[in-house]
Design an enzyme around this catalytic site. Structure first.
Site, PDB file in Angstrom:
ATOM      1  CG  ASN A   8      -1.705   1.260   1.391  1.00 51.57           C
ATOM      2  OD1 ASN A   8      -1.778   2.068   0.447  1.00 51.57           O
ATOM      3  ND2 ASN A   8      -2.302   1.465   2.559  1.00 51.57           N
ATOM      4  CD1 TRP A   9       3.934   1.235  -2.609  1.00 48.61           C
ATOM      5  CD2 TRP A   9       3.667   2.050  -4.682  1.00 48.61           C
ATOM      6  NE1 TRP A   9       4.752   0.520  -3.442  1.00 48.61           N
ATOM      7  CE2 TRP A   9       4.603   0.990  -4.736  1.00 48.61           C
ATOM      8  CE3 TRP A   9       3.344   2.711  -5.866  1.00 48.61           C
ATOM      9  CZ2 TRP A   9       5.219   0.597  -5.918  1.00 48.61           C
ATOM     10  CZ3 TRP A   9       3.953   2.303  -7.050  1.00 48.61           C
ATOM     11  CH2 TRP A   9       4.884   1.265  -7.072  1.00 48.61           C
ATOM     12  CE  LYS A  10      -0.132   3.384   4.684  1.00 48.18           C
ATOM     13  NZ  LYS A  10      -0.180   3.482   6.120  1.00 48.18           N
ATOM     14  CG  HIS A  93      -6.047   2.162   4.796  1.00 52.18           C
ATOM     15  ND1 HIS A  93      -5.586   3.143   5.651  1.00 52.18           N
ATOM     16  CD2 HIS A  93      -5.080   1.215   4.747  1.00 52.18           C
ATOM     17  CE1 HIS A  93      -4.378   2.799   6.085  1.00 52.18           C
ATOM     18  NE2 HIS A  93      -4.048   1.630   5.551  1.00 52.18           N
ATOM     19  CD  GLU A  95      -3.077   5.739   6.443  1.00 46.07           C
ATOM     20  OE1 GLU A  95      -2.985   5.814   5.213  1.00 46.07           O
ATOM     21  OE2 GLU A  95      -2.230   5.137   7.154  1.00 46.07           O
ATOM     22  CD  GLU A 163      -4.076  -2.495   7.023  1.00 46.84           C
ATOM     23  OE1 GLU A 163      -2.893  -2.621   6.688  1.00 46.84           O
ATOM     24  OE2 GLU A 163      -4.774  -1.538   6.666  1.00 46.84           O
ATOM     25  N   GLY A 169       1.897   1.882  10.796  1.00 45.14           N
ATOM     26  CA  GLY A 169       2.911   2.927  10.713  1.00 45.14           C
ATOM     27  C   GLY A 169       3.570   3.259  12.032  1.00 45.14           C
ATOM     28  CB  SER A 205       4.369  -2.322  12.157  1.00 50.48           C
ATOM     29  OG  SER A 205       4.019  -0.986  12.428  1.00 50.48           O
ATOM     30  N   GLY A 226       2.485  -1.235   4.263  1.00 48.74           N
ATOM     31  CA  GLY A 226       2.669   0.173   3.925  1.00 48.74           C
ATOM     32  C   GLY A 226       4.149   0.496   3.751  1.00 48.74           C
ATOM     33  N   GLY A 227       4.766   1.007   4.813  1.00 47.88           N
ATOM     34  CA  GLY A 227       6.153   1.492   4.778  1.00 47.88           C
ATOM     35  C   GLY A 227       7.136   0.566   4.078  1.00 47.88           C
TER      36      GLY A 227
HETATM   37  P1  PGA Z   1       2.415  -0.019   7.650  1.00 49.28           P
HETATM   38  O1  PGA Z   1       1.006   0.338   6.938  1.00 49.28           O
HETATM   39  O2  PGA Z   1       2.897  -1.319   7.055  1.00 49.28           O
HETATM   40  O3  PGA Z   1       3.315   1.135   7.301  1.00 49.28           O
HETATM   41  O4  PGA Z   1       2.146  -0.141   9.107  1.00 49.28           O
HETATM   42  C1  PGA Z   1       0.055  -0.662   6.675  1.00 49.28           C
HETATM   43  C2  PGA Z   1      -1.165  -0.064   6.022  1.00 49.28           C
HETATM   44  O5  PGA Z   1      -1.498   1.099   6.291  1.00 49.28           O
HETATM   45  O6  PGA Z   1      -1.835  -0.734   5.227  1.00 49.28           O
END
Ligand code: PGA
Length: 243
Positions: A8-10, A93, A95, A163, A169, A205, A226-227
């Protein structure tokens, strides 16, 4: 069932950066048992589509609206995502829920719209740290599942991502026991109220040094990352440590 590794590149990467990353990824050999995909920013979709032509690597959207077209200024149409070559789209998601105040009802409508437009919704659910503190994890997850799937078609593809919001994050990954407990709970709900065989991914994470142990849990069918999906070397290290 394949093991799913979805990045997930956000709101990261320009079209050119995405192209360079994905063209390199295409040439890497990943185990056949792993299905690889990237949820990219809408504006990067065209470049992802071109870079991944004739590849088994998938790309998808991170969000879309619940209508195909109309007077919805600034929104992304699921119909257009599909035409551009997206095979899936994240829905709900954390966010989107927290920063953009999406409600469970909106999320339920989006799940339906993604299915109706021939893509697979990746419905994201998970509790906050407050919810967990007050022992409300199951209640919250249950309510998000019920409402998120209220209009979903059981005959069409669906993926779910668990999640925990406090793990996204933050570097604070859920323990194996916490992941296992939540995943079994979600699988049970799906079998009893939707259908069996729905992949349930873990997110929050996930890094190369914890992916191996989590991927070995029977109830975990993949990751939403994500990251650690932004850097190609870290990402491939992560893929290499799965199952
Ligand atoms: P993260 O993000 O791996 O950076 O914790 C996961 C996500 O938001 O899907």
């Amino acid at each position: 069932m394949s093991f799913y590794c979805i990045g997930n590149w956000k709101m990261h990467k320009t079209p050119q950066e995405a192209k360079t990353f994905l063209q390199t990824q295409k040439l890497k050999s990943t185990p056949k048992t792993i299905l690889v995909g990237f949820a990219v920013p809408s504006l990067v979709g065209q470049s992802a589509s071109e870079a991944l032509k004739d590849s088994s690597v998938l790309w998808g959207g991170q969000n879309c609206y619940s209508e195909k077209q109309g007077a919805f200024t600034g929104e992304t149409s699921p119909y257009v995502l599909k035409e551009m070559g997206a095979s899936f789209c994240l829905v709900g998601h954390s966010e989107r829920r927290q920063v953009f105040l999406e409600t469970d009802e909106m999320i339920g409508n989006k799940v339906k719209a993604v299915q109706d437009n021939g893509m697979t919704p990746l419905l994201c659910i998970g509790e906050t740290s407050e919810d967990r503190k007050w022992n409300r994890t199951e209640e919250v997850v249950l309510s998000q599942l019920r409402q998120g799937l209220a209009k979903a078609d059981t005959k069409k593809p669906l993926w779910v991502a668990y999640e925990p919001v406090w793990a996204i994050g933050t570097g604070q990954v859920a323990t194996l026991e916490q992941v296992e407990h939540a995943h079994k709970f979600i699988h049970r709900f799906l079998v009893e109220n939707f259908r069996g065989g729905v992949p349930v991914l873990y997110g929050g994470s996930v890094k190369p040094d914890n992916a191996g142990a989590i991927s070995k849990l029977e109830s975990v069918n993949g990751f939403l990352v994500g990251g650690a999906s932004l850097d190609i070397d870290v990402w491939n290290q992560l893929l290499g440590s799965c199952v």
